[in-house]
Design a protein around this motif. Structure first.
Motif, PDB file in Angstrom:
ATOM      1  N   ILE A 155       0.809  -1.214   0.000  1.00  0.00           N
ATOM      2  CA  ILE A 155       0.000   0.000   0.000  1.00  0.00           C
ATOM      3  C   ILE A 155       0.846   1.270   0.000  1.00  0.00           C
ATOM      4  CG2 ILE A 155      -1.918  -1.071   1.198  1.00  0.00           C
ATOM      5  CD1 ILE A 155      -0.915   0.299   3.768  1.00  0.00           C
ATOM      6  N   PHE A 156       0.202   2.361  -0.424  1.00  0.00           N
ATOM      7  CA  PHE A 156       0.733   3.698  -0.241  1.00  0.00           C
ATOM      8  C   PHE A 156      -0.199   4.357   0.759  1.00  0.00           C
ATOM      9  CE2 PHE A 156       1.729   2.359  -4.539  1.00  0.00           C
ATOM     10  CZ  PHE A 156       3.098   2.495  -4.543  1.00  0.00           C
TER      11      PHE A 156
ATOM     12  N   ILE B 217      -0.346   7.094   2.608  1.00  0.00           N
ATOM     13  CA  ILE B 217      -0.807   8.481   2.616  1.00  0.00           C
ATOM     14  C   ILE B 217      -1.276   8.919   1.234  1.00  0.00           C
ATOM     15  CG2 ILE B 217       0.490   9.217   4.642  1.00  0.00           C
ATOM     16  CD1 ILE B 217       2.604  10.380   2.789  1.00  0.00           C
ATOM     17  N   ALA B 218      -1.537   7.940   0.348  1.00  0.00           N
ATOM     18  CA  ALA B 218      -2.122   8.281  -0.944  1.00  0.00           C
ATOM     19  C   ALA B 218      -3.610   7.943  -0.917  1.00  0.00           C
ATOM     20  CB  ALA B 218      -1.420   7.507  -2.047  1.00  0.00           C
TER      21      ALA B 218
ATOM     22  N   GLN C 102      -5.290   6.807  -6.103  1.00  0.00           N
ATOM     23  CA  GLN C 102      -3.871   6.758  -6.453  1.00  0.00           C
ATOM     24  C   GLN C 102      -3.292   5.369  -6.206  1.00  0.00           C
ATOM     25  OE1 GLN C 102      -2.525   9.980  -4.021  1.00  0.00           O
ATOM     26  NE2 GLN C 102      -2.728  11.475  -5.668  1.00  0.00           N
TER      27      GLN C 102
ATOM     28  N   GLN D 213     -10.517   9.390  -0.492  1.00  0.00           N
ATOM     29  CA  GLN D 213     -10.129   9.098   0.890  1.00  0.00           C
ATOM     30  C   GLN D 213      -8.684   8.570   0.928  1.00  0.00           C
ATOM     31  OE1 GLN D 213     -13.241   6.424   2.143  1.00  0.00           O
ATOM     32  NE2 GLN D 213     -12.792   6.924   4.262  1.00  0.00           N
ATOM     33  N   LEU D 214      -7.987   8.905   2.008  1.00  0.00           N
ATOM     34  CA  LEU D 214      -6.651   8.334   2.158  1.00  0.00           C
ATOM     35  C   LEU D 214      -6.775   6.846   2.507  1.00  0.00           C
ATOM     36  CD1 LEU D 214      -4.495  10.923   4.095  1.00  0.00           C
ATOM     37  CD2 LEU D 214      -4.742  10.558   1.658  1.00  0.00           C
TER      38      LEU D 214
ATOM     39  N   GLU E 247      -7.188   5.500   6.075  1.00  0.00           N
ATOM     40  CA  GLU E 247      -8.454   5.603   6.792  1.00  0.00           C
ATOM     41  C   GLU E 247      -9.294   4.333   6.689  1.00  0.00           C
ATOM     42  OE1 GLU E 247     -10.434   9.127   5.386  1.00  0.00           O
ATOM     43  OE2 GLU E 247      -8.650  10.335   5.708  1.00  0.00           O
TER      44      GLU E 247
END
Lengths: 508, 335
Positions: free
Chosen positions: A344-345, A347-348, A352, A392-393, A396
């Motif tokens: 995962i990314f 804070i993307a 994204q 949404q990030l 979350e």
């Protein structure tokens, strides 16, 4: 003084909703080597971490040398003579062997040295105290760890799979040392995946299964089959999946002619001479204990790590020399085991994340926001990902939904072969069943799925064929009709039931 | 969407307040400071900070840093000077200097991408390497380090000192750089990949992104920025020297970090860096106008960098914590 070094009764431990230990009873006598075996997630490490004070038990009592104790910190365990030699020795490479052994100990240097020398002489090892620890082999590092424990006057040694990295001679020397220590009253808890070592070394053995000791006793009372009995559920024992479906058999034979992926004699770090093939519409399970080399194999197939020798063919094209991107473009995707590190990314945004593996395929130099939104919406719908909106990030979302986003990201590459590595680890039951549905759906659409999992139920439930790996080697291939938790477990621990194989060959 | 940009909005708002406060304070200290022409033409003095800091933003977003950019400025300056002195057309000399600076960036990038060494250490090493090369070139020209090479054609000197439509060239240069690099970072696939690499380089690799190329290319951009910066300084002072830009690294890094780029990678904007570089520049300019020595000015900019890192970092943690609490609360109400 009591004859028992460790006495544990009714030990319980849960993490969130996951009950890891469900009433462990266990005792270790003076001068005894007690072997502990168990599958992945059986609770071995948790139990050891409680004994060494890293975790606290929710319920249960623990007596050390007759004294009821409750450790809050590993230092307290050290003070009571408990020392754990971890699987990967913790060595400070830039210090000398002596400094590594005596680190953190109080007292005069000369006295400490005397003590260390005495112990090394006693064990009959040849450890140069002034060598730099950098030059130590892994076996020697393990010896340093053991001396570290003994200098601290440990009389309860816990060895966590000490032989997994050792060569034959090193194992011999380690066993001699353990037997000598036993004679002097040191108790050893010996965790292992190797059955042979149990019979060679241990006095007693306990089998852990789903957080309880399912079997224990003096080693004389055991043989390979009895150990396996303890590892496998009583109900599922003997229960085979009798789903002999003629049609699927025919299909399989037909598909075998056009496999999507052929791996031939692949050898690399952590695995040797692996050969198999997988056809469209097939779910091929790969089982094995932790460290059997499954993830290493998968990472080599997708190109994260190179292979030393062997060939990989995807849809008739040799891909051994291609980059990860080229392999993805040819129709192969790998959903990594470690979601946080490799998937995962955080804070993307969800969007994204979803398009991260296909960015280079979108047309043009500039980002195509509209196309990205379309693609993301498609997979959010298809995988039933719970989001408020796709901007949404990712951080979350819950673990299960994060995992679904990772799946979506790799499905967006439109793979013909999907490699799933522990796809349902650490996610809730609901997301798990969604992922199972998705796998069946993909299979129906003609996708080939290579499923790596430590959850044997999952392997049995989903796979049409299972390959079992043991210490880097493909030890057994189990066809659809013979897949059972029992069979897989035996093979994963290195026990292949020859008669059964013969039988299955005859039937085919 | 608003949630996503809220932390940035807050920080950008802070920057603007800081900028206004800065101008108000300086105009109280120095009479005549608060004059549009004075302010806009002061840009000539410090536009080099922004020109180097804007491409540097890419490097810092990937989680790296390039401290050699000051030496690259010197290298670019002396290359232009020596080539021109030896009879080459000054514009062609400029092009060659830029190419050399991009190669210097490529060298940094290759080392960063193919070794496990921290970018800080690598570029610290190449910082001395590049300034050494610049010195050697300057020695070969038989020009002394202090005097430098001067006497450039007027058209070249006008590059940094001239004006267009009543505004200084340096203003237009900054606007061009902001536009070009904003587009590149925020609207292209390349820019997205730079962010992804900065957020989690391993995930990026597992997604089939050519992480090595992304890293290398950002250092090449930083090299290019250093090159432009060096040329503008050369034109501004009308003198080429190998030690030009040797003190530039502090304001450049300060501008990027003050502009909101996370030193841990994965976050940052071009416009933030641009605004912050103007703030840092005005700070330098204003402090010197009010009679402080350049050493004292350096001290204050250094404090600004430390404070910016501190505030960004703690702000980040704070946001993370409240987010977590918020999502926990949400999960509870969901249940």
């Amino acid at each position: 003084m009591s004859n028992y070094l460790v006495e544990i009764a009714g030990l319980y431990k849960r993490f969130n909703d996951n009950e890891v230990l469900r009433g462990i009873d266990f005792s270790l006598k003076k001068g005894e080597t007690f072997a502990i075996v168990g599958g992945n997630g059986a609770g071995k490490s948790t139990m050891m971490k409680i004994i060494t004070g890293l975790y606290q038990a929710d319920r249960g009592t623990m007596k050390i040398k007759g004294q009821a104790l409750h450790f809050h910190h590993p230092q307290e365990a050290h003070r009571h003579g408990i020392y754990l030699v971890p699987q990967e020795p913790l060595i400070f490479p830039n210090m000398s062997v002596e400094e590594n052994i005596t680190i953190g100990m109080k007292g005069k240097r000369a006295e400490l040295r005397k003590k260390v020398n005495k112990i090394i002489d006693y064990l009959g090892w040849n450890l140069g105290l002034f060598r730099s620890a950098m030059t130590l082999s892994i076996a020697e590092q393990q010896l340093v760890e053991i001396v570290r424990g003994l200098v601290r006057e440990a009389d309860i040694l816990i060895l966590d799979e000490p032989t997994s990295t050792l060569t034959f001679n090193e194992i011999e020397s380690l066993f001699t040392a353990i037997k000598r220590l036993n004679k002097d009253g040191v108790g050893v808890i010996y965790i292992t995946h190797r059955f042979a070592e149990i019979f060679q070394l241990a006095d007693s053995v306990a089998v852990l299964k789903d957080g309880v000791v399912s079997l224990k006793g003096p080693v004389e009372e055991f043989d390979y089959d009895r150990l396996l009995d303890g590892l496998v559920d009583k109900q599922s024992k003997g229960e085979r999946r009798n789903m002999v479906n003629l049609q699927s058999n025919i299909e399989r034979v037909k598909d075998k002619r056009n496999p999507i992926l052929v791996v031939d004699q692949l050898t690399g770090h952590g695995f040797e001479e692996i050969s198999f093939s997988i056809s469209p519409g097939e779910v091929l399970g790969i089982a094995g204990v932790v460290g059997a080399g499954r993830t290493e194999l998968a990472e080599s197939i997708i190109g994260i790590n190179g292979a030393a020798s062997g060939e990989i063919e995807l849809d008739g094209t040799g891909i051994s020399r291609l980059s990860i991107r080229q392999r993805i473009n040819l129709g192969m995707s790998y959903v990594p085991e470690d979601r946080h590190q490799h998937g995962i990314f955080k804070i993307a945004s969800i969007q994204q994340n979803t398009t991260s593996a296909i960015l280079h395929r979108l047309k043009g130099f500039f980002l195509q926001k509209r196309r990205e939104i379309e693609i993301t919406d498609e997979y959010v719908d298809q995988l039933k990902i719970k989001v408020t909106n796709t901007n949404q990030l990712l951080s979350e979302l819950s673990g299960g939904n994060q995992q679904k986003v990772v799946l979506g990201k790799y499905l967006a590459t439109k793979p013909k072969l999907l490699i799933l590595d522990e796809p349902t680890r650490g996610i809730d039951a609901h997301a798990r069943s969604d992922i199972y549905d998705m796998i069946s759906q993909l299979q129906a659409n003609g996708l080939a799925v290579l499923l790596i999992s430590s959850d044997l139920e999952e392997i049995v439930k989903l796979s049409g064929r299972v390959l079992v790996m043991h210490e880097g080697k493909m030890i057994e291939e189990i066809n659809r009709e013979y897949i059972s938790v029992d069979r897989i477990t035996s093979a994963a621990f290195g026990v292949v039931k020859k008669c059964v194989i013969k039988q299955s060959i005859n039937e085919i | 969407m608003i949630r996503k940009i809220r932390p940035f909005l807050k920080w950008e708002l802070f920057l603007i307040c800081f900028f206004i406060a800065e101008i108000v304070i300086f105009s109280m200290i120095t009479p005549g400071f608060l004059d549009f022409n004075n302010l806009i033409f002061s840009l000539n003095d410090f536009v080099y900070i922004g020109l180097a800091a804007i491409p540097m933003t890419f490097v810092i977003i990937t989680g790296g840093i390039d401290v050699s950019v000051g030496s690259v400025m010197g290298l670019s300056s002396i290359t232009v000077g020596v080539l021109w002195m030896n009879g080459l057309n000054v514009w062609i000399a400029m092009l060659i200097a830029l190419i050399i600076c991009i190669i210097a960036g490529l060298f940094n990038g290759l080392l960063v991408a193919y070794t496990e060494v921290q970018p800080m250490v690598i570029t610290l090493g190449t910082m001395f390497l590049f300034s050494g090369i610049a010195l050697v070139i300057s020695g070969g020209s038989s020009a002394t380090g202090y005097e430098g090479i001067s006497g450039f054609p007027a058209s070249f000197v006008q590059l940094a000192n001239g004006e267009l439509l009543g505004l200084p060239n340096s203003f237009w240069l900054l606007v061009t750089a902001v536009t070009f690099f904003s587009l590149l970072l925020h609207l292209t696939k390349y820019g997205r990949q730079v962010y992804l690499v900065g957020m989690n380089i391993k995930s990026a690799r597992y997604s089939g992104i050519s992480t090595k190329w992304i890293l290398i290319s950002t250092y090449m951009l930083a090299g290019f920025g250093g090159g432009i910066s060096g040329i503008i300084l050369t034109s501004y002072f009308s003198s080429a020297r190998s030690d030009l830009g040797s003190t530039a690294i502090l304001p450049v890094i300060t501008a990027v970090v003050l502009g909101g780029t996370s030193i841990l990678g994965g976050r940052g904007t071009i416009i933030g860096t641009a605004v912050a570089s103007v703030i840092v520049g005005i700070m330098n300019y204003g402090l010197q106008m009010s009679g402080l020595t350049s050493e004292q000015t350096t001290l204050i900019v250094g404090i600004m960098l430390v404070l910016a890192v501190f505030m960004r970092q703690s702000n980040w943690q704070f946001i993370k914590k409240t987010r977590k609490l918020a999502s926990l609360g949400k999960a509870k109400t969901d249940a």
